[in-house]
Motif scaffolding. Structure first.
Motif, PDB file in Angstrom:
ATOM      1  N   THR A  39       0.747  -1.190  -0.029  1.00 29.84           N
ATOM      2  CA  THR A  39      -0.098   0.053   0.148  1.00 29.84           C
ATOM      3  C   THR A  39       1.029   1.283  -0.018  1.00 29.84           C
ATOM      4  O   THR A  39       1.950   1.040   0.118  1.00 29.84           O
ATOM      5  CB  THR A  39      -0.890  -0.016   1.397  1.00 29.84           C
ATOM      6  OG1 THR A  39      -0.365   0.099   2.473  1.00 29.84           O
ATOM      7  CG2 THR A  39      -1.685  -1.266   1.389  1.00 29.84           C
ATOM      8  N   PRO A  40       0.404   2.559  -0.374  1.00 31.22           N
ATOM      9  CA  PRO A  40       1.267   3.650  -0.144  1.00 31.22           C
ATOM     10  C   PRO A  40       2.061   3.842   1.155  1.00 31.22           C
ATOM     11  O   PRO A  40       3.051   3.994   1.133  1.00 31.22           O
ATOM     12  CB  PRO A  40       0.480   4.543  -0.643  1.00 31.22           C
ATOM     13  CG  PRO A  40      -0.698   4.008  -1.582  1.00 31.22           C
ATOM     14  CD  PRO A  40      -0.812   2.741  -1.119  1.00 31.22           C
ATOM     15  N   THR A  41       1.211   3.738   1.999  1.00 28.92           N
ATOM     16  CA  THR A  41       1.886   3.761   3.350  1.00 28.92           C
ATOM     17  C   THR A  41       3.058   2.614   3.806  1.00 28.92           C
ATOM     18  O   THR A  41       3.881   3.267   4.125  1.00 28.92           O
ATOM     19  CB  THR A  41       0.654   3.627   4.438  1.00 28.92           C
ATOM     20  OG1 THR A  41      -0.293   4.405   4.381  1.00 28.92           O
ATOM     21  CG2 THR A  41       1.377   3.647   5.949  1.00 28.92           C
ATOM     22  N   GLU A  42       2.846   1.589   3.237  1.00 29.95           N
ATOM     23  CA  GLU A  42       3.843   0.421   3.491  1.00 29.95           C
ATOM     24  C   GLU A  42       5.044   0.829   2.629  1.00 29.95           C
ATOM     25  O   GLU A  42       6.192   0.502   3.147  1.00 29.95           O
ATOM     26  CB  GLU A  42       3.126  -0.938   3.072  1.00 29.95           C
ATOM     27  CG  GLU A  42       2.373  -1.499   4.193  1.00 29.95           C
ATOM     28  CD  GLU A  42       1.319  -2.793   3.685  1.00 29.95           C
ATOM     29  OE1 GLU A  42       1.070  -3.435   4.702  1.00 29.95           O
ATOM     30  OE2 GLU A  42       1.577  -3.066   2.212  1.00 29.95           O
ATOM     31  N   GLY A  64      -4.364   1.218  -4.021  1.00 30.02           N
ATOM     32  CA  GLY A  64      -4.878   2.424  -3.275  1.00 30.02           C
ATOM     33  C   GLY A  64      -5.962   3.057  -3.925  1.00 30.02           C
ATOM     34  O   GLY A  64      -6.363   2.781  -5.315  1.00 30.02           O
ATOM     35  N   MET A  65      -6.232   4.613  -3.669  1.00 30.81           N
ATOM     36  CA  MET A  65      -7.051   5.206  -4.185  1.00 30.81           C
ATOM     37  C   MET A  65      -6.412   6.376  -4.931  1.00 30.81           C
ATOM     38  O   MET A  65      -5.471   6.919  -4.488  1.00 30.81           O
ATOM     39  CB  MET A  65      -8.008   5.700  -3.208  1.00 30.81           C
ATOM     40  CG  MET A  65      -8.794   4.941  -2.462  1.00 30.81           C
ATOM     41  SD  MET A  65      -9.659   3.574  -3.152  1.00 30.81           S
ATOM     42  CE  MET A  65     -11.249   4.540  -3.440  1.00 30.81           C
ATOM     43  N   LEU A  84      -1.406   8.043  -5.808  1.00 30.24           N
ATOM     44  CA  LEU A  84      -1.900   7.060  -4.984  1.00 30.24           C
ATOM     45  C   LEU A  84      -2.016   7.154  -3.396  1.00 30.24           C
ATOM     46  O   LEU A  84      -0.875   7.506  -3.040  1.00 30.24           O
ATOM     47  CB  LEU A  84      -1.322   5.622  -5.715  1.00 30.24           C
ATOM     48  CG  LEU A  84      -2.315   4.546  -5.441  1.00 30.24           C
ATOM     49  CD1 LEU A  84      -3.633   4.725  -6.541  1.00 30.24           C
ATOM     50  CD2 LEU A  84      -1.610   3.453  -6.002  1.00 30.24           C
ATOM     51  N   MET A  85      -3.057   6.964  -2.979  1.00 34.47           N
ATOM     52  CA  MET A  85      -3.082   6.971  -1.610  1.00 34.47           C
ATOM     53  C   MET A  85      -4.004   6.005  -0.747  1.00 34.47           C
ATOM     54  O   MET A  85      -4.653   5.186  -1.527  1.00 34.47           O
ATOM     55  CB  MET A  85      -3.668   8.409  -1.029  1.00 34.47           C
ATOM     56  CG  MET A  85      -5.095   8.762  -1.308  1.00 34.47           C
ATOM     57  SD  MET A  85      -5.714  10.172  -0.520  1.00 34.47           S
ATOM     58  CE  MET A  85      -7.399   9.648  -0.166  1.00 34.47           C
ATOM     59  N   ASP A  86      -3.699   5.822   0.563  1.00 33.93           N
ATOM     60  CA  ASP A  86      -4.574   4.880   1.336  1.00 33.93           C
ATOM     61  C   ASP A  86      -5.028   5.689   2.563  1.00 33.93           C
ATOM     62  O   ASP A  86      -5.525   6.513   2.411  1.00 33.93           O
ATOM     63  CB  ASP A  86      -3.982   3.499   1.612  1.00 33.93           C
ATOM     64  CG  ASP A  86      -2.321   3.643   2.273  1.00 33.93           C
ATOM     65  OD1 ASP A  86      -2.154   4.692   2.421  1.00 33.93           O
ATOM     66  OD2 ASP A  86      -2.049   2.638   2.619  1.00 33.93           O
TER      67      ASP A  86
END
Length: 160
Positions: A39-42, A64-65, A84-86
């Motif tokens: 995910t973007p955070t990971e 993500g979105m 892209l974000m989560d």
């Protein structure tokens, strides 16, 4: 040990050694084709308890979105850039090609590509979700709790 048993044992050892070699070669060949999901955070903060980050040049998938207002298209080519974000930081995706019909801002997508900078991915495939109910399990878990609202467009009212 009689010669018959010795011959059987040598045959069994040869078969086991051959199978082991074949399995090792297959695993070695597949090592370059393994794509880990992030995910973007990971991607930015690291994955797992060790906070392990992918290295530049690594193939990966990210879901993500699409950040509203972040899609930039080149007028003369099929070059597209978007964010892209989560639930946390954003990641920049660079793509050269035709995007799926379902691709739009605020939409959930999965991109497959290569990491070219710590927070930039050069994608070679972009997949959009099929309908409102479908979302890859990893993406659904990552974006749980985010409210997605339709964009508001300014309209000019007439004199009527």
């Amino acid at each position: 040990m009689n010669p018959r048993r010795k011959k059987r044992m040598m045959t069994v050892l040869a078969v086991v050694f051959g199978l082991g070699t074949a399995v090792a070669l297959v695993l070695y060949a597949l090592e370059g084709n393994i794509n880990l999901f992030y995910t973007p955070t990971e991607l930015v903060e690291g994955k797992g308890p060790e906070k392990q980050k992918p290295f530049v040049g690594q193939k990966l998938r990210i879901g993500g979105m699409v950040v509203p207002g972040s899609v930039q298209r080149d007028q003369d080519s099929l070059h597209v850039e978007f964010k892209l974000m989560d639930t946390g930081p954003t990641v920049k995706i660079i793509y050269q090609g035709i995007l799926p019909d379902l691709f739009r801002e605020g939409q959930g997508i999965v991109a497959q590509g290569k990491l070219i900078a710590p927070n930039t991915i050069e994608a070679f495939e972009v997949l959009a979700k099929h309908d409102e109910k479908y979302m890859p399990p990893e993406v659904a878990e990552a974006v749980k709790g985010i409210k997605h609202e339709k964009p508001v467009y300014n309209t000019v009212k007439g004199d009527s």
